[in-house]
Structures are given as structure tokens and as C-alpha cells.
Design an enzyme around this catalytic site. Structure first.
Site, PDB file in Angstrom:
ATOM      1  N   SER A  21       0.820  -1.213   0.000  1.00 19.88           N
ATOM      2  CA  SER A  21       0.000   0.000   0.000  1.00 19.88           C
ATOM      3  C   SER A  21       0.856   1.265   0.000  1.00 19.88           C
ATOM      4  CB  SER A  21      -0.899  -0.001   1.229  1.00 19.88           C
ATOM      5  OG  SER A  21      -1.610   1.207   1.292  1.00 19.88           O
ATOM      6  N   ILE A  71       4.380  11.097   4.030  1.00 18.18           N
ATOM      7  CA  ILE A  71       3.339  11.595   3.125  1.00 18.18           C
ATOM      8  C   ILE A  71       2.092  11.975   3.927  1.00 18.18           C
ATOM      9  CG2 ILE A  71       1.886  11.043   1.116  1.00 18.18           C
ATOM     10  CD1 ILE A  71       4.878  11.152   0.427  1.00 18.18           C
ATOM     11  N   LEU A  73      -0.485   9.827   4.487  1.00 19.15           N
ATOM     12  CA  LEU A  73      -1.669   9.140   3.950  1.00 19.15           C
ATOM     13  C   LEU A  73      -2.580  10.064   3.145  1.00 19.15           C
ATOM     14  CD1 LEU A  73      -2.298   6.967   7.120  1.00 19.15           C
ATOM     15  CD2 LEU A  73      -1.660   6.077   4.881  1.00 19.15           C
ATOM     16  N   CYS A 129      -2.031   4.200  11.930  1.00 19.72           N
ATOM     17  CA  CYS A 129      -2.547   5.583  11.961  1.00 19.72           C
ATOM     18  C   CYS A 129      -2.604   6.074  13.407  1.00 19.72           C
ATOM     19  CB  CYS A 129      -3.964   5.650  11.398  1.00 19.72           C
ATOM     20  SG  CYS A 129      -4.148   5.041   9.728  1.00 19.72           S
ATOM     21  N   ASN A 191       4.735  -2.657   8.640  1.00 17.69           N
ATOM     22  CA  ASN A 191       4.626  -1.289   8.153  1.00 17.69           C
ATOM     23  C   ASN A 191       5.998  -0.643   8.370  1.00 17.69           C
ATOM     24  OD1 ASN A 191       3.530   1.205   7.296  1.00 17.69           O
ATOM     25  ND2 ASN A 191       1.565   0.701   8.200  1.00 17.69           N
ATOM     26  N   GLY A 242       8.530  -5.635   3.553  1.00 21.31           N
ATOM     27  CA  GLY A 242       9.583  -4.867   4.215  1.00 21.31           C
ATOM     28  C   GLY A 242      10.894  -5.120   3.504  1.00 21.31           C
ATOM     29  N   THR A 265       8.759  -0.341  -1.700  1.00 24.54           N
ATOM     30  CA  THR A 265       9.716   0.688  -2.104  1.00 24.54           C
ATOM     31  C   THR A 265      10.408   0.363  -3.434  1.00 24.54           C
ATOM     32  OG1 THR A 265      10.060   1.291   0.201  1.00 24.54           O
ATOM     33  CG2 THR A 265      11.775   1.963  -1.332  1.00 24.54           C
TER      34      THR A 265
END
Length: 301
Positions: A21, A71, A73, A129, A191, A242, A265
Site C-alpha cells: 500500500s 506523506i 496518507l 494511523c 509497516n 519490508g 519501495t
């Protein structure tokens, strides 16, 4: 005949390779480089109940073996997403996984309910979040909050739910067990790791937000360790991510216990990365006389 298909909570993917994502938009930008039909799934950028502007710039910085991003989100919100992005993805023979973000439990539930009747296959709940009501600590950093948000989402979701775990915790297995207890169908990890960079010439932070999420090859050994730990702590399937940039990286995660893998990435500097990983997994299976990818999942103990 090679069988590369894997099952995530009853959803059959033609192969275990998907996008991470936030690194692939919702597929449109990459579709001229990548045949989306060849991916197991496309995971969309985070979608919130209302448009989010994101953080001030600069919000990306390169680091050794990776990158930092803050960023924030940024996204156009669920209304635009439903009207524009889902119809685009439905043109392809790939599974659609929607990443959901929010600032409160109610925010998440609003998006989950809106997606209930949409033709999407799985929901990935981004619990990294910051929880506004709890003073900004991420949902994913407190096991009670992890279990509570999982339970709340599970009660409303029509699709199976993937809880995306934050690595910024003392013990990842505690969070994984909490998500499983809350009813998570699948877990995805990791994440980004919180990091920082300072511009020594300008003597200021390289990112306006001061800190950002570190991703890329530099985080892979940590991500792999966490996937292995979680795979041996819970019984639900895991999507590993990751620092995956090559087929060899992806195979490490599968051997450690991941049922599927996400490429993130690497898409930024090699838009063909996902296809290369998918093809490389098939080559590895042929070399090792493995007819079914499921025979490789978690065999390194």
C-alpha cells in the site's frame, strides 16, 4: 504443472505477489509498465472516509539502503476511490485489496461499511494511523486497542480483513495475538519503522514532519525476523513485506512463514519489480522441484 496459487481467508490468489500500500497508487500509474493481470493482488493506497491533504513538504528523503516518507496518507477519500479506482482495477484479472486508514474507530468503520457492497476482495486495515482520540498514539501500538479496532471492523466488514501491524512496538507477537483474538482473518507486516534524517548543510530536519517511515532494503532483516516470530505465534495467514526487491527476498519471507508477499519501495526505482519477483519465484520452484508453492511456506523453523 506449477501451482503458484495461495489462499488468504478463502480468497484465492493466482500467485503470492502483491503491491504494498502507498507504493503503487491504485494501479493506474504502473499499468503501462506492469501487466496487472499477472499479479496476485493489487493493494491500493490508503483510503479514508474524507479526503486527507497529507503532511507539509518536504516529505520524502533518501537514506542508505532505503527511504523515509511522511506523506501523511494523502488520499482523495472514499467517494473518489469508489467512482474512479475500483472500476479501473475491475478491468484486470487480479484481486483487489483496499487499504483503509482513519483517525478514529468511527472513521475506519465508515469506510469499511461503504466498501461492503463494492467488488473488492479483502480489506487491509492500517492500524499504524495515529488515534486522535487517544492523544495520537497509533492504534497498532497498544494490544487492547489492536483487539478492539479489529473486533469493531470485523463486526461491520463483509470482506475478510487483514490487520497491518506496526513494527514500532516492543513485541510484535503481542500485537499479532491481539489482532487474532479480535478476529483478524489475515495479518500483514511490517509497516514502516520510525526514522529521522538531518540535513547537516541546512542544519534542519530533512523532512518537514521531523520523523518519517523507513522502508526499503535496510528494513528487510527486521521485517523477516518479525514475520518469522508472528508466523510461529498465530494461526492466521501472513502477508510479509519490508524491503522485498528481488525474488530471493520474497522467497526468504515465504520460507519464514509468509503465505503472500508485498513489494513496496522497490516499485519506485524498478517499476517491473513485482513481475520480476513473480517470475523469479517460479524459477526457484522449478530449480527445487517444487510443484506447489504452499509446500514452501514456513518450512524454515
Amino acid at each position: 504443472m506449477l501451482n503458484t496459487s495461495v489462499n488468504l481467508a478463502g480468497v484465492q490468489l493466482k500467485n503470492p505477489v502483491m503491491t504494498a500500500s502507498g507504493t503503487f497508487g491504485s494501479g493506474a500509474e504502473y499499468s503501462e509498465f506492469v501487466d496487472l493481470n499477472r499479479l496476485g493482488a493489487v493493494v491500493t493506497k490508503g483510503v479514508a472516509n474524507v479526503p486527507w491533504p497529507g503532511n507539509p513538504t518536504p516529505r520524502i528523503a533518501e537514506t542508505t539502503g532505503g527511504m523515509l516518507n511522511a506523506i501523511g496518507l494523502q488520499n482523495p477519500g472514499i467517494d473518489v476511490f469508489v467512482k474512479r479506482d475500483i472500476p479501473f482495477l475491475k478491468q484486470y484479472d487480479t484481486k483487489i485489496i483496499v487499504n483503509v486508514c482513519g483517525k478514529s474507530t468511527e472513521d475506519y468503520l465508515e469506510v469499511v461499511e461503504r466498501l461492503g457492497d463494492e467488488p473488492v476482495d479483502l480489506l487491509e486495515i492500517n492500524i499504524s494511523c495515529p488515534n486522535v482520540k487517544e492523544g495520537g498514539i497509533a492504534f497498532g501500538q497498544d494490544p487492547k486497542a489492536v483487539e478492539a479496532i479489529t473486533k469493531a471492523v470485523k463486526a461491520k466488514a463483509k470482506q475478510p480483513i487483514i490487520m497491518k501491524l506496526s513494527p514500532n512496538v516492543t513485541d510484535i507477537t503481542v500485537m499479532a495475538k491481539a489482532a487474532e483474538a479480535g478476529g483478524a482473518d489475515v495479518l500483514s507486516l511490517i509497516n514502516t519503522l520510525t526514522g529521522m534524517k538531518i540535513d547537516i548543510q541546512r542544519q534542519c530536519f530533512a523532512i518537514a514532519n521531523k520523523t518519517g517511515g523507513l522502508s526499503g532494503p535496510a528494513v528487510k532483516p527486521i521485517a523477516l525476523r518479525m514475520v518469522y516470530q508472528v508466523a510461529n505465534a498465530v494461526s492466521v495467514p501472513i502477508i510479509g513485506m519490508g524491503g522485498i526487491a528481488t525474488p530471493e527476498d520474497a522467497i526468504e519471507f515465504i520460507l519464514a512463514g509468509a503465505t503472500a508477499v508485498s513489494v513496496g519501495t522497490a516499485n519506485f526505482y524498478n517499476p517491473y519489480a513485482t513481475i520480476e519477483v513473480a517470475e523469479g519465484i517460479e524459477d526457484y520452484m522449478k530449480q527445487h522441484n517444487c510443484e506447489d508453492i504452499n509446500q514452501l511456506i514456513g518450512i524454515v523453523k
